[in-house]
Design a protein around this motif. Structure first.
Motif, PDB file in Angstrom:
ATOM      1  N   GLU A 173      -1.604  -2.439   0.117  1.00 54.69           N
ATOM      2  CA  GLU A 173      -2.183  -3.180   1.233  1.00 54.69           C
ATOM      3  C   GLU A 173      -3.263  -4.142   0.734  1.00 54.69           C
ATOM      4  OE1 GLU A 173      -3.702  -0.236   3.836  1.00 54.69           O
ATOM      5  OE2 GLU A 173      -1.809   0.844   3.982  1.00 54.69           O
ATOM      6  N   LEU A 217       1.067  -5.337   7.130  1.00 54.72           N
ATOM      7  CA  LEU A 217       0.885  -3.909   6.892  1.00 54.72           C
ATOM      8  C   LEU A 217      -0.283  -3.331   7.674  1.00 54.72           C
ATOM      9  CD1 LEU A 217       1.422  -3.809   3.024  1.00 54.72           C
ATOM     10  CD2 LEU A 217       3.108  -3.545   4.828  1.00 54.72           C
ATOM     11  N   SER A 270      -0.188   0.265   9.002  1.00 55.40           N
ATOM     12  CA  SER A 270      -0.008   1.355   8.054  1.00 55.40           C
ATOM     13  C   SER A 270      -1.122   2.385   8.106  1.00 55.40           C
ATOM     14  CB  SER A 270       0.092   0.801   6.635  1.00 55.40           C
ATOM     15  OG  SER A 270      -1.065   0.075   6.297  1.00 55.40           O
TER      16      SER A 270
END
Length: 551
Positions: free
Chosen positions: A453, A487, A490
């Motif tokens: 990330e 992302l 996430s």
């Protein structure tokens, strides 16, 4: 992968980008929400009705015909919009009608395994109607779980804990059930199966209890049965001792209210026979395999013949596989008549260098295959007897570094089955985060996800800096980069390892391209600086010459 090449003289603004690139390279060596998703989300929201919708005025049977064709994700959003809709969606009969209309899709499951210095968690990869793999991890599946069975949108999960789980992947609900035998070192996930009876509407979990004292623990004489909603497990004795080895190799399948699996039978020419267990009456009966000489179905050594049971288009099926070198052949029969015990040969498939996962490998008119290079494919079956043409197989994904013997394939359909209706003996909840990820042994894997990330964010920052520097220098740069996924979700739901691998590959290519651009920009800046210094020096020399001539 190759390491990043360093520019001759990196500028001061490249420091963070270079460190991010190096970090991604190390991550690549160790491991081996997009625009389309936003559009899909907007499309789904557009389908949501308002409270003033004219559909609320339609007769209920017409509304049901419309709702039963909508996907589960849309129906879950529709709950609470109006009382009529909410009542229909929560109705059990509507849920059964919806599951009959829902398309079945392949669910590929990989068990956890230790590869090199990285421990890979188990993963469930669900394919959509376009045969695209899912990208996000499934919260109800913990990294140490084993998938035992799939039925009506529910899955049965086994772990080393004292409970097993029944979970609905679409709604996120899961129910924990106490195992019938706790702390048993000889228990195995393949001893559990899960099925449904269409008449009684009951879901049952079945556990084959190993005979510890007989036949070296390779057989079982008792099946432990749990009906969802009951308070305890019940023991059902088998008419004779049955083979656990066959259950481990082939598993059990649920077809039309009964569970089917193989057991050893020395009297049969196949040396195998199918055992059937009715989930309503809880009675056993035996099915002989097709009346065919097994020798005519073999290629080479008879010991190489593999027999498995499966479910094809809602019918009990048996497949035999044999190999001679890398050449394989599969014969498939379907059970046509219970009264006459008649089998019909469905097709013969030449597999060449390919193999099939178990326990299910046919979805509609397509067969799911994998090769020795750890690529997953599908192939459209056009004829009853066909030889698979390698040029016509369609690649689904590369599952390396995973091992093919740790892969399973199930058929899965998203459903509205509510587990809170069976909460009498189990604990039903919707987990916000997977408990298993908190264990210390998964810190390395979760650290890799978090680093990924961070590298994605730095890659985007690096891209903006390159564009800004190019504008200041007055040059045009065409950055040919692949789009990175978003992302941000996430933190609650990490990406699965298939998407993790894909993102790493995208980052690697993008950083290579940005590195090349940085080299060009560095050289351009150096040339411009050298040209400016030369121009200043020339001007200084000219001024000195003028001064000397004037004096």
């Amino acid at each position: 992968m190759e390491s990043l090449r360093k520019p001759r003289e990196p500028t001061s603004g490249e420091g963070s980008g270079r460190r991010a690139a190096a970090g991604v390279r190390r991550c690549v060596r160790r491991s081996g929400r997009s625009h389309e998703q936003s559009m899909a989300s907007n499309k789904t929201m557009a389908m949501e009705p308002s409270k003033k919708s004219y559909m609320a005025w339609l007769p209920q049977d017409i509304v049901e015909l419309i709702l039963v064709r909508l996907p589960v994700s849309t129906l879950l959003r529709c709950r609470g919009v109006c009382k009529q809709w909410d009542r229909i969606i929560r109705d059990t009969q509507f849920g059964m009608a919806h599951i009959r209309c829902a398309p079945c899709r392949p669910l590929i499951f990989f068990r956890q395994e230790n590869l090199g210095q990285l421990l890979y968690p188990c993963e469930a990869i669900l394919f959509d109607e376009a045969w695209s793999p899912s990208k996000w991890d499934i919260p109800v599946i913990e990294p140490d779980d084993f998938l035992c069975a799939s039925c009506n949108g529910l899955i049965c999960l086994y772990s080393t804990k004292s409970t097993i789980k029944i979970a609905n992947l679409a709604t996120g609900e899961c129910m924990h059930l106490a195992k019938p035998v706790r702390n048993s070192k000889t228990d195995h996930f393949s001893y559990y199966s899960f099925g449904f009876h269409p008449v009684t509407k009951q879901y049952k979990v079945m556990h084959c209890l190993r005979d510890e004292q007989l036949h070296d623990g390779t057989s079982f004489s008792t099946i432990q049965v749990y009906t969802l909603g009951d308070e305890k497990w019940r023991d059902v004795r088998t008419p004779q001792a049955l083979s656990l080895r066959c259950v481990e190799r082939s598993g059990a399948v649920n077809v039309d209210g009964a569970m089917y699996w193989l057991t050893e039978d020395a009297k049969s020419v196949w040396k195998r026979v199918v055992v059937a267990f009715d989930l309503s009456e809880e009675l056993f009966w035996w099915l002989q395999l097709p009346l065919v000489d097994p020798a005519s179905c073999m290629l080479g050594n008879p010991d190489q013949l593999l027999i498995t049971v499966t479910d094809i288009d809602g019918k009990l099926s048996v497949a035999t596989r044999s190999y001679s070198g890398l050449i394989g052949k599969m014969h498939i029969w379907t059970f046509d008549s219970k009264l006459e015990q008649r089998w019909i040969q469905k097709c013969t498939i030449r597999l060449s260098v390919l193999n099939v996962p178990g326990p299910h490998w046919i979805c509609g008119d397509k067969i799911i295959l994998h090769d020795f290079y750890r690529n997953l494919h599908f192939y459209e079956l056009m004829e009853e007897n066909s030889e698979i043409e390698l040029s016509k197989i369609v690649k689904l994904l590369d599952f390396s570094p995973r091992q093919e013997n740790n892969m399973q394939c199930f058929m899965f359909a998203k459903s509205l089955v509510r587990l809170d209706a069976f909460r009498k003996a189990g604990v039903v909840r919707r987990p916000k985060r997977q408990e298993g990820w908190k264990l210390k042994k998964w810190e390395v894997w979760m650290g890799s996800i978090h680093r990924l990330e961070k590298y994605c964010r730095r890659s985007c920052e690096m891209q903006h800096k390159i564009s800004e520097c190019a504008d200041k220098m007055g040059i045009k740069i065409n950055l040919i980069l692949q789009q990175l996924p978003d992302l941000q979700a996430s933190s609650l739901q990490p990406i699965n390892w298939v998407e993790y691998k894909r993102v790493l590959e995208i980052l690697s290519v993008n950083l290579d391209n940005m590195h090349d651009v940085l080299v060009v920009m560095t050289q351009a800046a150096h040339d411009a600086h050298h040209k400016e210094n030369t121009h200043v020096a020339d001007q200084g020399a000219s001024s000195s010459a003028v001064d000397r001539s004037g004096s």
